[in-house]
Design a protein around this motif. Sequence first.
Motif, PDB file in Angstrom:
ATOM      1  N   VAL A 149       8.766 -75.482  56.383  1.00  7.97           N
ATOM      2  CA  VAL A 149       9.648 -76.650  56.288  1.00  7.97           C
ATOM      3  C   VAL A 149       9.274 -77.672  57.349  1.00  7.97           C
ATOM      4  O   VAL A 149       9.189 -78.872  57.068  1.00  7.97           O
ATOM      5  CB  VAL A 149      11.120 -76.237  56.426  1.00  7.97           C
ATOM      6  N   PHE A 150       9.041 -77.227  58.580  1.00  5.45           N
ATOM      7  CA  PHE A 150       8.654 -78.161  59.636  1.00  5.45           C
ATOM      8  C   PHE A 150       7.285 -78.781  59.337  1.00  5.45           C
ATOM      9  O   PHE A 150       7.067 -79.968  59.627  1.00  5.45           O
ATOM     10  CB  PHE A 150       8.649 -77.467  60.996  1.00  5.45           C
ATOM     11  N   GLU A 151       6.384 -78.007  58.744  1.00  6.49           N
ATOM     12  CA  GLU A 151       5.097 -78.580  58.357  1.00  6.49           C
ATOM     13  C   GLU A 151       5.294 -79.673  57.306  1.00  6.49           C
ATOM     14  O   GLU A 151       4.707 -80.756  57.391  1.00  6.49           O
ATOM     15  CB  GLU A 151       4.166 -77.492  57.817  1.00  6.49           C
ATOM     16  N   ASN A 152       6.122 -79.396  56.307  1.00  5.92           N
ATOM     17  CA  ASN A 152       6.426 -80.395  55.291  1.00  5.92           C
ATOM     18  C   ASN A 152       7.100 -81.625  55.904  1.00  5.92           C
ATOM     19  O   ASN A 152       6.841 -82.761  55.502  1.00  5.92           O
ATOM     20  CB  ASN A 152       7.330 -79.798  54.212  1.00  5.92           C
ATOM     21  N   LEU A 153       7.956 -81.387  56.894  1.00  5.04           N
ATOM     22  CA  LEU A 153       8.612 -82.489  57.594  1.00  5.04           C
ATOM     23  C   LEU A 153       7.566 -83.365  58.293  1.00  5.04           C
ATOM     24  O   LEU A 153       7.653 -84.604  58.262  1.00  5.04           O
ATOM     25  CB  LEU A 153       9.605 -81.923  58.607  1.00  5.04           C
ATOM     26  N   ALA A 168       5.982 -83.809  66.608  1.00  3.53           N
ATOM     27  CA  ALA A 168       7.039 -82.862  66.981  1.00  3.53           C
ATOM     28  C   ALA A 168       7.247 -81.815  65.897  1.00  3.53           C
ATOM     29  O   ALA A 168       7.435 -80.624  66.185  1.00  3.53           O
ATOM     30  CB  ALA A 168       8.342 -83.616  67.245  1.00  3.53           C
ATOM     31  N   ALA A 169       7.185 -82.231  64.628  1.00  4.28           N
ATOM     32  CA  ALA A 169       7.389 -81.297  63.519  1.00  4.28           C
ATOM     33  C   ALA A 169       6.245 -80.300  63.418  1.00  4.28           C
ATOM     34  O   ALA A 169       6.466 -79.093  63.230  1.00  4.28           O
ATOM     35  CB  ALA A 169       7.541 -82.070  62.210  1.00  4.28           C
ATOM     36  N   PHE A 170       5.016 -80.776  63.539  1.00  2.00           N
ATOM     37  CA  PHE A 170       3.866 -79.865  63.463  1.00  2.00           C
ATOM     38  C   PHE A 170       3.855 -78.888  64.631  1.00  2.00           C
ATOM     39  O   PHE A 170       3.535 -77.702  64.464  1.00  2.00           O
ATOM     40  CB  PHE A 170       2.554 -80.661  63.433  1.00  2.00           C
ATOM     41  N   GLU A 171       4.200 -79.369  65.812  1.00  2.00           N
ATOM     42  CA  GLU A 171       4.270 -78.472  66.974  1.00  2.00           C
ATOM     43  C   GLU A 171       5.343 -77.411  66.773  1.00  2.00           C
ATOM     44  O   GLU A 171       5.137 -76.242  67.150  1.00  2.00           O
ATOM     45  CB  GLU A 171       4.542 -79.290  68.237  1.00  2.00           C
ATOM     46  N   ARG A 172       6.457 -77.803  66.175  1.00  2.00           N
ATOM     47  CA  ARG A 172       7.532 -76.833  65.918  1.00  2.00           C
ATOM     48  C   ARG A 172       7.068 -75.798  64.897  1.00  2.00           C
ATOM     49  O   ARG A 172       7.382 -74.599  65.022  1.00  2.00           O
ATOM     50  CB  ARG A 172       8.769 -77.561  65.415  1.00  2.00           C
ATOM     51  N   ALA A 173       6.330 -76.241  63.876  1.00  2.00           N
ATOM     52  CA  ALA A 173       5.812 -75.313  62.874  1.00  2.00           C
ATOM     53  C   ALA A 173       4.911 -74.267  63.524  1.00  2.00           C
ATOM     54  O   ALA A 173       5.020 -73.066  63.231  1.00  2.00           O
ATOM     55  CB  ALA A 173       5.040 -76.075  61.798  1.00  2.00           C
ATOM     56  N   LEU A 174       4.048 -74.707  64.433  1.00  2.00           N
ATOM     57  CA  LEU A 174       3.137 -73.777  65.105  1.00  2.00           C
ATOM     58  C   LEU A 174       3.875 -72.881  66.093  1.00  2.00           C
ATOM     59  O   LEU A 174       3.451 -71.746  66.336  1.00  2.00           O
ATOM     60  CB  LEU A 174       2.034 -74.558  65.820  1.00  2.00           C
ATOM     61  N   LEU A 175       4.964 -73.386  66.657  1.00  2.00           N
ATOM     62  CA  LEU A 175       5.764 -72.554  67.553  1.00  2.00           C
ATOM     63  C   LEU A 175       6.394 -71.405  66.784  1.00  2.00           C
ATOM     64  O   LEU A 175       6.475 -70.270  67.285  1.00  2.00           O
ATOM     65  CB  LEU A 175       6.851 -73.412  68.204  1.00  2.00           C
ATOM     66  N   LEU A 176       6.801 -71.691  65.538  1.00  2.00           N
ATOM     67  CA  LEU A 176       7.422 -70.669  64.709  1.00  2.00           C
ATOM     68  C   LEU A 176       6.387 -69.737  64.092  1.00  2.00           C
ATOM     69  O   LEU A 176       6.671 -68.555  63.846  1.00  2.00           O
ATOM     70  CB  LEU A 176       8.242 -71.332  63.601  1.00  2.00           C
ATOM     71  N   THR A 178       2.079 -69.348  64.448  1.00  2.00           N
ATOM     72  CA  THR A 178       0.799 -69.855  64.954  1.00  2.00           C
ATOM     73  C   THR A 178      -0.273 -69.939  63.875  1.00  2.00           C
ATOM     74  O   THR A 178      -1.327 -70.534  64.098  1.00  2.00           O
ATOM     75  CB  THR A 178       0.271 -68.959  66.091  1.00  2.00           C
ATOM     76  N   ASN A 179      -0.019 -69.357  62.709  1.00  2.00           N
ATOM     77  CA  ASN A 179      -1.003 -69.383  61.628  1.00  2.00           C
ATOM     78  C   ASN A 179      -0.830 -70.549  60.666  1.00  2.00           C
ATOM     79  O   ASN A 179      -1.459 -70.565  59.598  1.00  2.00           O
ATOM     80  CB  ASN A 179      -0.950 -68.070  60.836  1.00  2.00           C
ATOM     81  N   MET A 180      -0.015 -71.537  60.999  1.00  2.00           N
ATOM     82  CA  MET A 180       0.157 -72.709  60.140  1.00  2.00           C
ATOM     83  C   MET A 180      -1.058 -73.617  60.324  1.00  2.00           C
ATOM     84  O   MET A 180      -1.059 -74.576  61.084  1.00  2.00           O
ATOM     85  CB  MET A 180       1.457 -73.433  60.475  1.00  2.00           C
ATOM     86  N   TYR A 181      -2.121 -73.277  59.601  1.00  2.00           N
ATOM     87  CA  TYR A 181      -3.408 -73.948  59.824  1.00  2.00           C
ATOM     88  C   TYR A 181      -3.370 -75.439  59.478  1.00  2.00           C
ATOM     89  O   TYR A 181      -4.069 -76.245  60.093  1.00  2.00           O
ATOM     90  CB  TYR A 181      -4.528 -73.245  59.052  1.00  2.00           C
ATOM     91  N   ARG A 182      -2.563 -75.811  58.487  1.00  2.00           N
ATOM     92  CA  ARG A 182      -2.515 -77.229  58.136  1.00  2.00           C
ATOM     93  C   ARG A 182      -1.867 -78.038  59.255  1.00  2.00           C
ATOM     94  O   ARG A 182      -2.306 -79.156  59.557  1.00  2.00           O
ATOM     95  CB  ARG A 182      -1.749 -77.430  56.827  1.00  2.00           C
ATOM     96  N   SER A 183      -0.837 -77.483  59.873  1.00  2.00           N
ATOM     97  CA  SER A 183      -0.216 -78.168  61.012  1.00  2.00           C
ATOM     98  C   SER A 183      -1.216 -78.314  62.154  1.00  2.00           C
ATOM     99  O   SER A 183      -1.283 -79.367  62.808  1.00  2.00           O
ATOM    100  CB  SER A 183       1.013 -77.379  61.493  1.00  2.00           C
TER     101      SER A 183
END
Length: 273
Positions: A149-153, A168-176, A178-183
Amino acid sequence: MIWGQAMKLKTLFFFFALMPGLSACVTTTSGGFNVEPSQERALQDFIQLATAYYEAGDMTAARRHITNALAINSRSAEAYNVQALVLQREGETRLAEENFRKALSYDVNNSRARNNYAAFLFAQERYEDAYAQLERVSADTSYEARALVFENLGLTALQMQRQQQAIAAFERALLLDTNMYRSALELALIKFEQGEFAEAMRYYNQFLVSSNFFNVPQSARSLWLGVQLERRFDNPERAALYGVLLERLYADSMEYQYYKNSSNGRSDDYGRQ
């Protein structure tokens, strides 16, 4: 915007329906009236089947199973969610939105349906509306796909030229997760544009690790970024390797044209918009 490319938000389904080894009796709250346990099981089975047929591209079968699900519970938010996705795939935009809204009217807390509605709005280039829906989903701390959701945001914020909110959204996605490669890739691209090359390389390496783990191939834009970063850090052999991959895989892309121009002695700082 960073190297113009059409972006698409991810929709979310019943993850357990498509993954082996998980109990078939797992259910989700579907909203609406309570039904008997045996009916609830049948309802979830029909919805899972509809989802599977949707993902397989068989809209006729998906519709059939959704009809069966709604015959059991005409107020099932999950059934309307999948029906909306089917209608969206079929190009029935107005009806798809009606079904997304109906799903949320029967279960206002259904974050999966709300995320899918946001993806629908994004596809319609209604970015403000999509962002508002995603913000509501991101507040659901119990949601299993919150990183996505944060990545989509972040992707939506980019379309709205809100770079700081995207970061901020991409950083939050990676905080949740770490494998969110698109972020990681989007952050690498942003940091490169901002001239923060060390940070860009850090995020790019994170992108490489995660995308390799999931066996996700590099895109033209990620390879071109790799060329530029390796040149910045005086690694000509690795930059050349990315260039070879660009030529081999994406010879018709703008990024390959930027690479060819830069190799002919022109600036390597192409591709910005």
